[in-house]
Design an enzyme around this catalytic site. Sequence first.
Site, PDB file in Angstrom:
ATOM      1  N   CYS A  96       0.850  -1.184   0.000  1.00 28.17           N
ATOM      2  CA  CYS A  96       0.000   0.000   0.000  1.00 28.17           C
ATOM      3  C   CYS A  96       0.891   1.240   0.000  1.00 28.17           C
ATOM      4  CB  CYS A  96      -0.897  -0.019   1.233  1.00 28.17           C
ATOM      5  SG  CYS A  96      -1.873   1.489   1.450  1.00 28.17           S
ATOM      6  N   CYS A 119      -1.869 -10.576  -7.296  1.00 21.97           N
ATOM      7  CA  CYS A 119      -2.274 -11.698  -6.454  1.00 21.97           C
ATOM      8  C   CYS A 119      -2.251 -11.190  -5.006  1.00 21.97           C
ATOM      9  CB  CYS A 119      -1.282 -12.830  -6.677  1.00 21.97           C
ATOM     10  SG  CYS A 119      -1.665 -14.353  -5.857  1.00 21.97           S
TER      11      CYS A 119
END
Length: 131
Positions: A96, A119
Amino acid sequence: MKKIEKTLDEWRSMLDPEQYQVCRLKGTERPFSGKYNSERRDGIYHCICCGLALFDAQTKFDAGCGWPSFYAPIEDSAMIEIRDTSHGMIRTEVTCARCDAHLGHVFPDGPPPTGLRYCINSVCIDLRPRD
Protein backbone atom coordinates in the site's frame (compact mmCIF):
# COMPACT_ATOMS: atom_id res chain seq x y z
CA MET A 1 -0.44 11.32 -0.51
CA LYS A 2 0.39 11.64 3.17
CA LYS A 3 2.06 8.50 4.56
CA ILE A 4 0.64 6.78 7.63
CA GLU A 5 3.38 5.65 9.98
CA LYS A 6 2.82 3.56 13.10
CA THR A 7 4.98 1.31 15.24
CA LEU A 8 4.57 -2.45 14.96
CA ASP A 9 2.94 -2.40 18.41
CA GLU A 10 0.39 0.17 17.20
CA TRP A 11 -0.40 -1.97 14.14
CA ARG A 12 -0.65 -5.09 16.32
CA SER A 13 -3.26 -3.39 18.52
CA MET A 14 -5.36 -2.42 15.45
CA LEU A 15 -5.27 -5.66 13.46
CA ASP A 16 -6.27 -9.24 14.16
CA PRO A 17 -3.34 -11.71 14.39
CA GLU A 18 -3.60 -12.93 10.78
CA GLN A 19 -3.92 -9.40 9.38
CA TYR A 20 -0.88 -8.35 11.40
CA GLN A 21 1.17 -11.37 10.26
CA VAL A 22 0.40 -10.83 6.58
CA CYS A 23 0.19 -7.02 6.32
CA ARG A 24 2.98 -6.00 8.66
CA LEU A 25 5.30 -9.06 8.69
CA LYS A 26 4.90 -9.97 4.98
CA GLY A 27 3.23 -13.30 5.57
CA THR A 28 0.89 -15.11 3.18
CA GLU A 29 -2.52 -16.61 3.84
CA ARG A 30 -3.07 -20.20 2.74
CA PRO A 31 -4.32 -20.54 -0.86
CA PHE A 32 -8.10 -20.86 -1.29
CA SER A 33 -8.64 -19.85 2.37
CA GLY A 34 -9.34 -16.13 1.97
CA LYS A 35 -12.85 -14.73 2.13
CA TYR A 36 -12.46 -12.79 -1.13
CA ASN A 37 -11.02 -15.58 -3.29
CA SER A 38 -14.44 -16.42 -4.80
CA GLU A 39 -16.11 -13.06 -4.12
CA ARG A 40 -18.24 -11.71 -6.99
CA ARG A 41 -19.94 -8.65 -5.45
CA ASP A 42 -19.31 -5.24 -6.95
CA GLY A 43 -17.52 -2.53 -5.02
CA ILE A 44 -14.09 -1.17 -4.20
CA TYR A 45 -11.39 -3.07 -2.32
CA HIS A 46 -9.60 -0.97 0.30
CA CYS A 47 -6.45 -1.48 2.37
CA ILE A 48 -7.43 -3.12 5.67
CA CYS A 49 -4.80 -1.08 7.51
CA CYS A 50 -5.45 2.47 6.29
CA GLY A 51 -8.56 2.39 4.09
CA LEU A 52 -6.88 3.50 0.85
CA ALA A 53 -8.85 2.43 -2.25
CA LEU A 54 -6.75 -0.22 -4.04
CA PHE A 55 -8.81 -2.20 -6.57
CA ASP A 56 -12.13 -1.90 -8.39
CA ALA A 57 -14.06 -5.19 -8.20
CA GLN A 58 -14.60 -4.94 -11.97
CA THR A 59 -10.88 -5.70 -12.46
CA LYS A 60 -11.06 -8.92 -10.41
CA PHE A 61 -10.76 -12.24 -12.25
CA ASP A 62 -10.46 -15.92 -11.38
CA ALA A 63 -6.81 -16.83 -11.86
CA GLY A 64 -7.23 -20.20 -10.17
CA CYS A 65 -4.23 -19.47 -7.95
CA GLY A 66 -6.09 -19.44 -4.62
CA TRP A 67 -5.91 -15.71 -3.94
CA PRO A 68 -8.02 -12.79 -5.16
CA SER A 69 -6.53 -11.58 -8.43
CA PHE A 70 -6.92 -8.25 -10.19
CA TYR A 71 -5.52 -7.04 -13.52
CA ALA A 72 -5.02 -3.40 -12.42
CA PRO A 73 -4.99 -1.23 -9.31
CA ILE A 74 -7.59 1.52 -9.02
CA GLU A 75 -4.71 3.99 -9.53
CA ASP A 76 -1.04 3.26 -10.19
CA SER A 77 -0.20 5.61 -7.31
CA ALA A 78 -2.05 3.35 -4.83
CA MET A 79 0.72 0.72 -4.90
CA ILE A 80 4.44 0.52 -4.48
CA GLU A 81 6.29 -2.29 -6.27
CA ILE A 82 9.34 -3.80 -4.57
CA ARG A 83 11.72 -6.48 -5.86
CA ASP A 84 11.30 -9.55 -3.62
CA THR A 85 14.00 -12.25 -3.61
CA SER A 86 12.71 -14.18 -0.59
CA HIS A 87 12.07 -17.94 -0.58
CA GLY A 88 14.52 -18.53 -3.43
CA MET A 89 12.33 -16.71 -5.96
CA ILE A 90 12.43 -13.38 -7.78
CA ARG A 91 9.04 -11.68 -7.59
CA THR A 92 7.54 -8.21 -7.35
CA GLU A 93 5.91 -7.45 -4.02
CA VAL A 94 3.11 -4.87 -3.90
CA THR A 95 2.51 -2.71 -0.85
CA CYS A 96 0.00 0.00 0.00
CA ALA A 97 1.42 3.38 -0.99
CA ARG A 98 -0.06 5.09 2.08
CA CYS A 99 0.81 2.71 4.95
CA ASP A 100 3.31 0.23 3.43
CA ALA A 101 1.12 -2.80 4.20
CA HIS A 102 2.23 -5.92 2.37
CA LEU A 103 -0.62 -6.86 0.00
CA GLY A 104 0.80 -9.63 -2.17
CA HIS A 105 2.67 -9.83 -5.47
CA VAL A 106 2.19 -8.84 -9.10
CA PHE A 107 3.00 -11.25 -11.93
CA PRO A 108 3.19 -10.73 -15.73
CA ASP A 109 0.71 -13.53 -16.53
CA GLY A 110 -2.65 -11.76 -16.25
CA PRO A 111 -5.39 -11.12 -18.80
CA PRO A 112 -5.82 -8.16 -21.15
CA PRO A 113 -5.80 -5.23 -21.05
CA THR A 114 -2.73 -5.12 -18.76
CA GLY A 115 -1.32 -8.65 -18.86
CA LEU A 116 -0.77 -8.34 -15.10
CA ARG A 117 -2.04 -10.43 -12.19
CA TYR A 118 -2.09 -8.71 -8.81
CA CYS A 119 -2.27 -11.70 -6.45
CA ILE A 120 -3.57 -10.24 -3.17
CA ASN A 121 -4.12 -11.71 0.30
CA SER A 122 -7.78 -11.43 1.35
CA VAL A 123 -6.83 -10.43 4.90
CA CYS A 124 -5.16 -7.29 3.51
CA ILE A 125 -8.26 -5.89 1.83
CA ASP A 126 -11.82 -4.87 2.66
CA LEU A 127 -14.60 -4.83 0.03
CA ARG A 128 -16.87 -1.80 0.39
CA PRO A 129 -19.89 -0.73 -1.68
CA ARG A 130 -19.36 1.98 -4.26
CA ASP A 131 -20.15 5.49 -3.03
